[in-house]
Scaffold this active site. Structure first.
Site, short mmCIF file in Angstrom:
data_model
loop_
_atom_site.label_atom_id
_atom_site.label_comp_id
_atom_site.label_asym_id
_atom_site.label_seq_id
_atom_site.Cartn_x
_atom_site.Cartn_y
_atom_site.Cartn_z
N GLU A 181 0.84 -1.21 0.00
CA GLU A 181 0.00 0.00 0.00
C GLU A 181 0.87 1.26 0.00
O GLU A 181 2.09 1.21 0.20
CB GLU A 181 -0.89 0.04 1.26
CG GLU A 181 -2.36 -0.28 1.01
CD GLU A 181 -3.13 0.83 0.32
OE1 GLU A 181 -2.51 1.83 -0.09
OE2 GLU A 181 -4.35 0.71 0.19
N ASN B 272 -9.76 5.21 2.83
CA ASN B 272 -8.77 4.80 1.85
C ASN B 272 -8.17 5.99 1.11
O ASN B 272 -7.87 7.01 1.71
CB ASN B 272 -9.40 3.78 0.89
CG ASN B 272 -8.52 2.56 0.72
OD1 ASN B 272 -7.31 2.67 0.62
ND2 ASN B 272 -9.12 1.39 0.71
N ASP C 139 -9.61 1.90 -4.44
CA ASP C 139 -8.68 1.78 -3.31
C ASP C 139 -7.87 3.07 -3.22
O ASP C 139 -8.43 4.14 -3.05
CB ASP C 139 -7.82 0.53 -3.49
CG ASP C 139 -7.23 0.02 -2.20
OD1 ASP C 139 -6.82 0.83 -1.35
OD2 ASP C 139 -7.14 -1.21 -2.01
#
Length: 281
Positions: free
Chosen positions: A16, A144, A192
């Site tokens: 991420e 997110n 995302d």
């Protein structure tokens, strides 16, 4: 022709938060569940890996050196000499940190979510370098991707289960006027992480979509980059000219992860990114 390359072949459980650090000339990214902060220098190929003591949702450069970390129990500061201290500690059983981004004014907007993804169990909060915290009142499930328009007057945000990319008016007093920029259709995955380019277009990674999409400021889909990993998690421009699009991916939850799931990918010359500010703390 759009082509991707493998920047770092890795087996991250939940890669991420790619972030270009211009002062160091390197890319930062995290493996949330692996509790690791990675760096990658594309000029030399040099990599480093730092293990954290908690699940780490994001790692961003600080203006004075070191990193700000969005951790399970709150937001912490890592000094250049590796000294750690909490900026804001707020442990909640069953909740963890997720993505985060630094606003044009140097504040950190940090997302959280519950491990079980219970509706409304997450937050979106703004933290200053002095440790002042403001939490958005709207319910959040999976806080997110977050980013800002080139002039800083708009803020984009994703709460993944909604399938929306939302946009707010943004100024020194906070955010307001929430509306929808784009909706990801059924079967195309979930939005995302995101980044905004120099043209004001919003690039969104699609979890379970195996792609990154670019939306114009009026919400029109104008580009799709297919990728060889179904769980693409976030994207950011990097490199000396901010023209290369780096994309993190995940293996978490896949019965049969592909060979590049969990790796850091890059699409050279994908566009022109915006310089990302360091955290002012």
């Amino acid at each position: 022709m759009i082509r991707h390359e493998v920047a770092v072949r890795a087996g991250a459980a939940l890669g991420e938060g790619p972030t270009w650090d211009p002062a160091a000339g390197r890319l930062l990214w995290v493996d949330i569940l692996g509790m690791r902060v990675h760096t990658y220098d594309p000029a030399t190929g040099r990599r480093t890996v730092r293990t954290t003591e908690q699940h780490v949702g994001a790692a961003k450069p600080r203006a004075g050196g070191g990193l700000v970390l969005n951790l399970r129990d709150g937001v912490g500061l890592l000094d250049p000499d590796d000294t750690f201290r909490w900026l804001h500690r707020d442990p909640v059983p069953g909740r963890r940190a997720n993505d985060a981004a630094v606003a044009p004014d140097g504040s950190l907007w940090a997302g959280t979510m519950r491990y079980d993804e219970a509706p409304g169990g997450g937050t979106l909060s703004r933290l200053t370098g002095a440790g002042t915290v403001w939490t958005a009142p709207d319910p959040v499930t999976v806080g997110n991707g977050t980013g800002w328009s080139p002039d800083g007057r708009l803020m984009y945000h994703v709460d993944s289960p909604t399938r929306r990319v939302d946009v707010f008016d943004h100024d020194a007093d906070g955010i307001r006027g929430r509306r929808t920029l784009a909706v990801i259709e059924e079967g195309a995955g979930y939005p995302d992480g995101l980044t905004v380019d120099a043209d004001g277009c919003v690039w969104v990674a699609l979890w379970d979509g195996g792609a990154v999409r670019r939306y114009t400021p009026d919400g029109r889909l104008d580009r799709v980059i297919p990728l060889p990993a179904p769980r693409t998690t976030a994207c950011a421009f990097g490199g000396p000219g901010l023209t290369d699009l780096y994309i993190t991916t995940a293996r978490e939850g896949l019965a049969s992860p592909g060979p590049l799931s969990g790796s850091l990918l890059v699409v050279p010359d994908a566009g022109h990114g915006l310089p990302q500010p360091a955290f002012a703390g």
